[in-house]
Design an enzyme around this catalytic site. Structure first.
Site, PDB file in Angstrom:
ATOM      1  N   SER A 169     -11.080  -0.188   2.744  1.00 29.85           N
ATOM      2  CA  SER A 169     -10.369  -0.575   3.964  1.00 29.85           C
ATOM      3  C   SER A 169      -9.692   0.660   4.546  1.00 29.85           C
ATOM      4  O   SER A 169      -8.762   1.200   3.947  1.00 29.85           O
ATOM      5  CB  SER A 169      -9.335  -1.656   3.650  1.00 29.85           C
ATOM      6  OG  SER A 169      -9.959  -2.825   3.172  1.00 29.85           O
ATOM      7  N   GLU A 172      -5.316   4.316   5.740  1.00 33.36           N
ATOM      8  CA  GLU A 172      -4.919   4.200   4.338  1.00 33.36           C
ATOM      9  C   GLU A 172      -5.259   5.442   3.519  1.00 33.36           C
ATOM     10  O   GLU A 172      -4.524   5.789   2.597  1.00 33.36           O
ATOM     11  CB  GLU A 172      -5.586   2.964   3.725  1.00 33.36           C
ATOM     12  CG  GLU A 172      -5.047   2.570   2.376  1.00 33.36           C
ATOM     13  CD  GLU A 172      -5.480   1.179   1.957  1.00 33.36           C
ATOM     14  OE1 GLU A 172      -5.726   0.996   0.755  1.00 33.36           O
ATOM     15  OE2 GLU A 172      -5.574   0.296   2.821  1.00 33.36           O
ATOM     16  N   ARG A 216       0.815  -1.217   0.000  1.00 29.58           N
ATOM     17  CA  ARG A 216       0.000   0.000   0.000  1.00 29.58           C
ATOM     18  C   ARG A 216       0.851   1.271   0.000  1.00 29.58           C
ATOM     19  O   ARG A 216       0.507   2.272   0.611  1.00 29.58           O
ATOM     20  CB  ARG A 216      -0.953   0.008   1.208  1.00 29.58           C
ATOM     21  CG  ARG A 216      -1.923  -1.144   1.256  1.00 29.58           C
ATOM     22  CD  ARG A 216      -2.830  -1.213   0.030  1.00 29.58           C
ATOM     23  NE  ARG A 216      -3.684  -2.369   0.120  1.00 29.58           N
ATOM     24  CZ  ARG A 216      -3.380  -3.594  -0.342  1.00 29.58           C
ATOM     25  NH1 ARG A 216      -2.214  -3.783  -0.949  1.00 29.58           N
ATOM     26  NH2 ARG A 216      -4.198  -4.597  -0.203  1.00 29.58           N
TER      27      ARG A 216
END
Length: 352
Positions: free
Chosen positions: A247, A344, A179
């Site tokens: 998420s 995130e 990520r």
């Protein structure tokens, strides 16, 4: 307001209108969380060249700007925001050889996956249903179910804001990791196009949610979409469980000693090449006392009723409601397990 862009052939200022009483040039209308105030100006760009030219012009004028694709990874503060929103709207999917796709940054990502599956190209079927635009995928190395963009990324066309150069770069130059890329949070460059090197195959890559099985591409895509829908991870305007940024926290990667110290039998652990261990953020959140739907049906911002890793807007949440819930969950997991979850999304005008 930023003026003087009438010479662009496909970049244009958006007029201020409303949809159901909400400004359609507010960040609430541009993001999947549907929160956020109003930018100083909005400029839509429909080609890569005009996107680069617009960013160059704004940078030269010292005008703060925010690049907005699908808006699926943004948490923007309420109220007026002193930035110009530059909308990336250059779509396009081109098969440039037997297995290589060239994709405009403004292309809806799931359209790219559908195209690949229809043309018998394997490698991204596990990324079906992920919201947002293609240009965002290398920025945070999008991934799911055992696959990630780093596996198939061939080249990325960037407008380098530091050097003023329109250039194609290799994946290695982006330092892709879980990520992460060196584009994320740095604002050093804008993605204009991407190229993906896929594989001619009737079968999918191994799918983690199917125990590593390979299945026909169309079946793989259908299975991934079904799994994501069950978790509220496929956008549906009628379903508030999908009014989210996906998420919200990344799965933490910790030293093995930290994982050992938690000491709960059955805790998911994924060994990493560097000896550390990746843990499940959703598992930690649930075991720290945050069930699905937390903190209750009357709260404007809640954990999804389908998946604890998604923070959702129940229809009238503000950005402050989202950040309060994020802080609550982050602090609770840290108290319970000594692990600090990292969000995130990109934060604009506020932070966790």
């Amino acid at each position: 307001m930023v003026d003087g862009y009438g010479d662009f052939t496909t970049c244009s200022h958006s007029e201020q209108t409303t949809v159901d009483g909400v400004s359609d040039t507010s960040f609430a209308s541009m993001t999947t969380l549907r929160v956020g105030g109003t930018p100083a100006d909005v400029i839509r760009c429909d080609t890569a060249e005009d996107l680069a030219a617009t960013v160059a012009r704004l940078d030269a004028a010292g005008t703060p700007l925010l690049i907005v694709g699908g808006g699926s990874n943004l948490v923007v503060a309420d109220g007026p925001q002193a930035v110009t929103a530059v909308l990336v709207r250059n779509p396009g999917i081109e098969l440039i050889d037997a297995t290589t796709l060239r994709v405009g940054a403004g292309t809806v990502w799931d359209d790219v996956v559908a195209y690949a599956v229809e043309h018998g190209l394997a490698g991204i079927e596990a990324l079906s249903g992920i919201p947002g635009s293609a240009g965002a995928t290398p920025v945070q190395n999008v991934g799911a179910y055992g696959a990630e963009i780093a596996d198939v990324l061939h080249r990325v066309r960037l407008w380098n804001r530091e050097t003023g150069v329109d250039e194609w770069v290799t994946p290695e130059s982006l330092e892709l990791a879980y990520r992460y890329s060196n584009l994320k949070f740095t604002h050093r460059a804008v993605v204009l196009e991407i190229e993906l090197k896929l594989t001619k195959s009737d079968l999918s890559a191994p799918l983690r949610h199917l125990g590593g099985k390979r299945v026909p591409l169309a079946e793989a895509r259908a299975s991934v979409l079904e799994t994501r829908r069950a978790k509220g991870m496929v956008l549906d305007p009628a379903d508030h469980d999908t009014w989210s940024a996906g998420s919200f926290f990344t799965n933490p990667v910790v030293d093995a000693s930290v994982a050992d110290a938690i000491g709960i039998e059955g805790m998911p652990r994924y060994p990493q090449e560097d000896g550390r261990v990746k843990l499940s953020a959703a598992w930690l959140i649930e075991r720290a006392g945050f069930p699905r739907g937390y903190p209750g049906e009357h709260a404007p911002a809640r954990l999804s009723t389908k998946h604890t890793l998604a923070l959702t807007n129940r229809g009238n949440a503000k950005a402050d409601d989202i950040v309060a819930l994020a802080r609550d969950v982050q602090a609770g997991v840290e108290r319970a397990f000594g692990v600090r979850l990292v969000p995130e999304p990109v934060w604009v005008g506020m932070s966790i």
